[in-house]
Design a protein around this motif. Structure first.
Motif, PDB file in Angstrom:
ATOM      1  N   ARG A 182      46.572  52.743  36.839  1.00  0.00           N
ATOM      2  CA  ARG A 182      47.556  51.703  36.541  1.00  0.00           C
ATOM      3  C   ARG A 182      46.965  50.313  36.768  1.00  0.00           C
ATOM      4  O   ARG A 182      47.197  49.384  35.976  1.00  0.00           O
ATOM      5  CB  ARG A 182      48.794  51.911  37.424  1.00  0.00           C
ATOM      6  CG  ARG A 182      49.911  50.893  37.177  1.00  0.00           C
ATOM      7  CD  ARG A 182      50.454  51.025  35.760  1.00  0.00           C
ATOM      8  NE  ARG A 182      51.593  50.145  35.553  1.00  0.00           N
ATOM      9  CZ  ARG A 182      52.848  50.491  35.787  1.00  0.00           C
ATOM     10  NH1 ARG A 182      53.138  51.705  36.247  1.00  0.00           N
ATOM     11  NH2 ARG A 182      53.825  49.657  35.558  1.00  0.00           N
ATOM     12  N   VAL A 183      46.192  50.161  37.839  1.00  0.00           N
ATOM     13  CA  VAL A 183      45.532  48.880  38.099  1.00  0.00           C
ATOM     14  C   VAL A 183      44.564  48.538  36.975  1.00  0.00           C
ATOM     15  O   VAL A 183      44.513  47.395  36.495  1.00  0.00           O
ATOM     16  CB  VAL A 183      44.794  48.903  39.453  1.00  0.00           C
ATOM     17  CG1 VAL A 183      43.918  47.671  39.630  1.00  0.00           C
ATOM     18  CG2 VAL A 183      45.789  49.002  40.602  1.00  0.00           C
ATOM     19  N   MET A 184      43.801  49.504  36.541  1.00  0.00           N
ATOM     20  CA  MET A 184      42.858  49.286  35.446  1.00  0.00           C
ATOM     21  C   MET A 184      43.583  48.901  34.172  1.00  0.00           C
ATOM     22  O   MET A 184      43.109  48.068  33.402  1.00  0.00           O
ATOM     23  CB  MET A 184      42.007  50.544  35.254  1.00  0.00           C
ATOM     24  CG  MET A 184      41.110  50.858  36.433  1.00  0.00           C
ATOM     25  SD  MET A 184      40.374  52.520  36.362  1.00  0.00           S
ATOM     26  CE  MET A 184      39.399  52.408  34.883  1.00  0.00           C
ATOM     27  N   GLN A 185      44.748  49.509  33.954  1.00  0.00           N
ATOM     28  CA  GLN A 185      45.535  49.178  32.768  1.00  0.00           C
ATOM     29  C   GLN A 185      46.096  47.765  32.862  1.00  0.00           C
ATOM     30  O   GLN A 185      46.130  47.032  31.878  1.00  0.00           O
ATOM     31  CB  GLN A 185      46.667  50.181  32.612  1.00  0.00           C
ATOM     32  CG  GLN A 185      47.523  49.961  31.362  1.00  0.00           C
ATOM     33  CD  GLN A 185      48.688  50.935  31.298  1.00  0.00           C
ATOM     34  OE1 GLN A 185      49.261  51.302  32.320  1.00  0.00           O
ATOM     35  NE2 GLN A 185      49.032  51.362  30.104  1.00  0.00           N
ATOM     36  N   ASN A 186      46.531  47.362  34.050  1.00  0.00           N
ATOM     37  CA  ASN A 186      47.131  46.044  34.230  1.00  0.00           C
ATOM     38  C   ASN A 186      46.106  44.912  34.161  1.00  0.00           C
ATOM     39  O   ASN A 186      46.394  43.834  33.643  1.00  0.00           O
ATOM     40  CB  ASN A 186      47.870  45.977  35.573  1.00  0.00           C
ATOM     41  CG  ASN A 186      49.127  46.826  35.582  1.00  0.00           C
ATOM     42  OD1 ASN A 186      49.685  47.131  34.529  1.00  0.00           O
ATOM     43  ND2 ASN A 186      49.576  47.208  36.760  1.00  0.00           N
ATOM     44  N   THR A 187      44.917  45.153  34.699  1.00  0.00           N
ATOM     45  CA  THR A 187      43.902  44.100  34.721  1.00  0.00           C
ATOM     46  C   THR A 187      43.172  43.963  33.392  1.00  0.00           C
ATOM     47  O   THR A 187      42.604  42.902  33.100  1.00  0.00           O
ATOM     48  CB  THR A 187      42.874  44.365  35.830  1.00  0.00           C
ATOM     49  OG1 THR A 187      42.274  45.664  35.622  1.00  0.00           O
ATOM     50  CG2 THR A 187      43.528  44.333  37.203  1.00  0.00           C
ATOM     51  N   LYS A 188      43.154  45.046  32.595  1.00  0.00           N
ATOM     52  CA  LYS A 188      42.471  45.055  31.302  1.00  0.00           C
ATOM     53  C   LYS A 188      40.945  44.917  31.422  1.00  0.00           C
ATOM     54  O   LYS A 188      40.248  44.853  30.429  1.00  0.00           O
ATOM     55  CB  LYS A 188      42.979  43.914  30.396  1.00  0.00           C
ATOM     56  CG  LYS A 188      44.488  43.878  30.213  1.00  0.00           C
ATOM     57  CD  LYS A 188      45.007  45.122  29.539  1.00  0.00           C
ATOM     58  CE  LYS A 188      46.522  45.008  29.318  1.00  0.00           C
ATOM     59  NZ  LYS A 188      47.083  46.241  28.706  1.00  0.00           N
ATOM     60  N   ILE A 189      40.445  44.849  32.671  1.00  0.00           N
ATOM     61  CA  ILE A 189      39.007  44.730  32.902  1.00  0.00           C
ATOM     62  C   ILE A 189      38.598  45.804  33.901  1.00  0.00           C
ATOM     63  O   ILE A 189      39.219  45.931  34.961  1.00  0.00           O
ATOM     64  CB  ILE A 189      38.626  43.334  33.443  1.00  0.00           C
ATOM     65  CG1 ILE A 189      39.018  42.243  32.435  1.00  0.00           C
ATOM     66  CG2 ILE A 189      37.132  43.255  33.738  1.00  0.00           C
ATOM     67  CD1 ILE A 189      38.781  40.836  32.959  1.00  0.00           C
ATOM     68  N   VAL A 190      37.578  46.550  33.564  1.00  0.00           N
ATOM     69  CA  VAL A 190      37.098  47.615  34.441  1.00  0.00           C
ATOM     70  C   VAL A 190      35.697  47.268  34.921  1.00  0.00           C
ATOM     71  O   VAL A 190      34.763  47.194  34.124  1.00  0.00           O
ATOM     72  CB  VAL A 190      37.088  48.982  33.720  1.00  0.00           C
ATOM     73  CG1 VAL A 190      36.644  50.070  34.689  1.00  0.00           C
ATOM     74  CG2 VAL A 190      38.463  49.296  33.148  1.00  0.00           C
ATOM     75  N   GLU A 191      35.567  47.059  36.227  1.00  0.00           N
ATOM     76  CA  GLU A 191      34.253  46.772  36.796  1.00  0.00           C
ATOM     77  C   GLU A 191      33.414  48.041  36.835  1.00  0.00           C
ATOM     78  O   GLU A 191      33.946  49.148  36.948  1.00  0.00           O
ATOM     79  CB  GLU A 191      34.404  46.187  38.200  1.00  0.00           C
ATOM     80  CG  GLU A 191      35.141  44.866  38.239  1.00  0.00           C
ATOM     81  CD  GLU A 191      35.275  44.324  39.642  1.00  0.00           C
ATOM     82  OE1 GLU A 191      35.660  43.160  39.800  1.00  0.00           O
ATOM     83  OE2 GLU A 191      34.999  45.091  40.591  1.00  0.00           O
TER      84      GLU A 191
END
Length: 223
Positions: A182-191
């Motif tokens: 969900r965090v990855m979906q909300n931030t739209k950026i994956v480190e």
């Protein structure tokens, strides 16, 4: 001169261009094929569970490296870590009262490192924690897992409550990564480090699931 594409690169490019439903279907087919393959090449299914725990430990090590090197917890879900700590604590209890073995030591090491990650996110690196992005309500998964464990749990000679606890930690482990997604979906950026951690969790969950499926199939054959 254009470089010639390898078969693997061509297949990966084709998969990326497919619609979500096709990707989901391919993922299910690939998982079933891998499960069948593991059924024939792995004779001791307990090794799958050890491998799952080892891969999970590698994923936690990636997080620790990220926290120590970059001094930031941006992109990480505290709630995923808390769910991980919960199911590991329950599984440790079950291991101590049901079957104390190598799994107990591996889970203890992973549990302690998970607590350290939680401490770092909550205190040392709190300023970089994206609390507004980490908005997945954990009771959405904890309560259903508890109810499911109450009705569907192993039929063994162990105490009734211990069997429920064991089923609960298995179900919670399977969905503990949802807040991170969900965090990855909300931030739209994956480190990169976060992506590697999620990949390690995915592999660990698959191996753990394969262990339980194959173990259950074996028990049915013996019965």
């Amino acid at each position: 001169m254009r470089a010639q594409k390898t078969p693997i690169h061509a297949v990966s490019t084709w998969v990326r261009r497919q619609p979500p439903k096709v990707k989901a279907f391919l993922a299910v087919v690939s998982g079933m094929a891998a499960l069948v393959l593991l059924r024939f090449i792995v004779h001791d299914h307990d090794n799958l569970f050890v491998a799952a725990e080892a891969v999970h430990s590698i994923g936690i090590s990636v997080l620790i490296y990220k926290l120590m090197k970059e001094k930031t917890c941006a992109g990480l879900s505290l709630k995923s870590q808390e769910l991980t700590a919960i199911f590991l604590a329950v599984r440790l209890y079950c291991s101590f009262v049901m079957e104390y073995d190598i799994h107990t030591l591996l889970d203890l090491a992973t549990f302690l490192t998970t607590l350290w990650v939680i401490y770092m996110i909550r205190f040392n690196l709190k300023s970089s924690y994206m609390e507004d992005k980490d908005n997945f309500a954990i009771y959405y998964v904890v309560i259903p897992c508890a109810v499911l464990a109450l009705f569907i749990h192993p039929s063994t000679s162990h105490h009734f409550l211990n069997r429920i606890f064991w089923a609960f930690c298995v179900y919670l482990e399977a969905v503990s990564v949802l807040p991170q997604l969900r965090v990855m979906q909300n931030t739209k950026i994956v480190e990169p480090f976060t992506a590697h951690y999620v990949f390690a969790l995915g592999v660990a969950r698959f191996l753990s699931c394969a262990h339980w499926v194959l173990q259950h199939t074996l028990l049915l054959r013996l019965v």
